[in-house]
Design an enzyme around this catalytic site. Structure first.
Site, short mmCIF file in Angstrom:
data_model
loop_
_atom_site.label_atom_id
_atom_site.label_comp_id
_atom_site.label_asym_id
_atom_site.label_seq_id
_atom_site.Cartn_x
_atom_site.Cartn_y
_atom_site.Cartn_z
N VAL A 1 0.82 -1.15 0.03
CA VAL A 1 -0.09 0.08 -0.04
C VAL A 1 0.95 1.20 -0.21
CG1 VAL A 1 -1.89 1.44 1.48
CG2 VAL A 1 -1.90 -1.34 1.31
N PRO A 2 1.05 1.81 -1.21
CA PRO A 2 2.19 2.75 -1.23
C PRO A 2 2.29 4.05 -0.64
CG PRO A 2 1.05 2.56 -3.29
CD PRO A 2 0.19 1.84 -2.50
N CYS A 3 2.07 4.12 0.64
CA CYS A 3 1.74 5.39 1.42
C CYS A 3 3.07 6.51 0.92
CB CYS A 3 1.57 5.29 2.96
SG CYS A 3 2.81 4.17 3.56
N HIS A 4 3.95 6.05 0.56
CA HIS A 4 5.38 6.63 0.27
C HIS A 4 4.96 7.66 -1.07
CE1 HIS A 4 5.80 2.99 -2.12
NE2 HIS A 4 6.18 3.62 -3.03
N ARG A 5 3.90 7.29 -1.67
CA ARG A 5 3.52 7.93 -2.82
C ARG A 5 2.62 9.18 -2.51
NH1 ARG A 5 2.48 2.75 -6.17
NH2 ARG A 5 4.46 1.91 -6.25
#
Lengths: 213, 284
Positions: free
Chosen positions: B184-188
């Site tokens: 779940v790409p919360c870094h994006r």
């Protein structure tokens, strides 16, 4: 360990929970009770699977799959239906069906007697609490021989005999598990035992050929 | 286990499994009754993991080095940087209220899905077990899953896209609690002023590292943000995008037009891109 911190009641419940109580608790709280169901029934389901399949690894997979299917079914049932389920017969029926399918699928792929695996450490049949190693080995040999004899029984007789005499189900429970009339099941158990007796006699005849003629 | 139905063993022979001396049915029955084997210790944990009442964990390589991955039969349940396994287990049990078992390896099918997903393959749908999260958290995480590899979106964009444009701060909190970072790409998801902001999985430096691995230049992104550039348009198509949108990155330097606000862009006759939908971020 952490699991005891999260699900403390199981160890306590296991002391006293029979199938009626298990079913009542499953109806009330499936997720909170399912581990108790597994711990209560895993030895018998595994034993049935081992004697039907003759292979420890296949048996573990079938027993595991049976519990998963049981959970999936229970998750869709309402409480009344869960309370009424006869757990011993129902779980046995799932194992018998999965074992039958697996044998059918595996029949062309390999010979039935991959029995050496039963002798792997930890997979031997229970050999009594204080048996000496030689006694345990003898016991394991005897268990393997019996499993081989069961493997030579026709499948319908084998299932009836295993459920009756390995698992200890009543004829009514076996009838429910196999979906056959009680009278048929009794006859199949009887014929299965006769088959085993005939095998024993044949083995003895082969050991002492001078007595056979 | 009750064995009420079993006939009482009549034989008192030393070992009921020895071939019987006589061929009486009772001797055979006694031998069969001795064929009960204890189930392997691995059986019950495997069942509980498969139905989702317990989880298993193992390690996997990732762009941030080795990570710890937890899963059950319903899907992936947690990802963490390598910490002390005991601490990971303790944390997991506290968060998820389920036991956690050490496993030798992530199942190959799940492993392949995770690897494809981390490499940017959006067709790889990794099953996720998000039980226990609020509807709002799940909405935030599922929206975040839609952000393409190598692109970033502001918190306000996520808030607007899930129909809660005023909940920007709550979006930040939900992403801070993301149990499955990287997949779940919360870094994006970045601050609405364009700065990259914080990261739950090891701090801002790790956020920069992953974005770099995904082909972005964190320094250039922040420099543009500091210069006030929030949107990029093309003077040939008159479409305005968020700066990392794949459509924006195709615009050649000669046709590239920078905007500080979406209103400036629309006033100049630009329409919002349908891929990155920049309107959402303007609300913040």
């Amino acid at each position: 360990m952490a699991r005891h911190a999260t699900i403390p009641p199981v160890a306590v419940l296991l002391e006293t929970m029979d199938d009626d109580e298990l079913a009542a608790r499953l109806a009330h709280d499936l997720d909170g009770t399912f581990e108790a169901l597994v711990l209560t029934h895993q030895d018998r389901l595994y034993s049935v699977a081992v004697r039907l399949l003759g292979d420890a690894r296949d048996a573990e997979e079938v027993a595991q799959d049976a519990f998963v299917r049981a959970y999936q079914a229970l998750a869709t049932w309402d409480a009344a239906r869960i309370r009424e389920v006869r757990l011993r017969a129902w779980l046995a029926s799932i194992v018998v069906n999965l074992a039958r399918n697996r044998r059918r699928n595996a029949a062309d792929l390999r010979p039935p007697a991959a029995l050496e695996r039963l002798l792997e450490p930890g997979l031997q049949p229970a050999a009594g609490p204080r048996q000496a190693p030689e006694a345990a080995a003898l016991h394991a040999d005897a268990a393997r021989e019996w499993t081989e004899r069961l493997g030579r029984c026709p499948a319908t007789l084998r299932a009836a005999v295993v459920l009756r005499h390995v698992d200890g189900l009543s004829y009514e429970e076996i009838a429910e598990a196999l979906g056959r009339p009680v009278g048929t099941v009794k006859a199949q158990v009887h014929r299965g035992l006769a088959n085993l007796r005939a095998q024993l006699e044949a083995e003895r005849g082969a050991e002492r050929p001078e007595l056979t003629t | 286990m009750s064995r009420i139905q079993r006939p009482l063993s009549r034989a008192s022979r030393t070992n009921p499994l020895d071939p019987p001396a006589g061929d009486a049915p009772s001797a055979i029955e006694a031998a069969l009754a001795g064929l009960v084997s204890p189930a392997p210790a691995t059986l019950a944990p495997a069942v509980l993991v498969e139905v989702g009442l317990a989880d298993a964990w193992a390690t996997l390589p990732s762009p941030l080095g080795e990570i710890l991955v937890a899963w059950n039969g319903r899907g992936l349940s947690a990802i963490s940087l390598p910490v002390d396994p005991a601490a990971f287990e303790e944390h997991f049990v506290a968060d998820h209220r389920r036991p956690l078992h050490r496993s030798a390896a992530v199942p190959p099918s799940l492993r392949r899905l995770i690897e494809r997903r981390l490499a940017g393959d959006r067709r790889a749908t990794v099953p996720l077990d998000l039980r226990g999260a609020t509807d709002f958290e799940q909405a935030v995480w599922r929206k975040t899953l839609e952000i393409p590899h190598g692109e970033i979106r502001p918190y306000g964009w996520v808030a607007a896209e899930i129909g809660r444009p005023a909940a920007v701060r709550a979006v930040g909190t939900a992403l801070g609690h993301n149990p499955i970072p990287l997949v779940v790409p919360c870094h994006r998801v970045v601050r609405s002023d364009g700065l990259l902001g914080n990261y739950s999985m090891g701090g801002p430096e790790n956020k920069r590292r992953i974005l770099q691995v995904e082909g972005l230049d964190p320094d250039a992104l922040e420099a543009a943000a500091r210069a006030g550039i929030r949107y990029v348009g093309s003077d040939t198509t008159h479409i305005v995008c968020l700066p990392t949108c794949h459509n924006a990155r195709r615009i050649t330097a000669a046709h590239r037009v920078a905007f500080r606000g979406l209103r400036d862009a629309t006033a100049a006759g630009y329409r919002p891109c349908r891929a990155c939908r920049p309107a959402g971020s303007a609300a913040a």
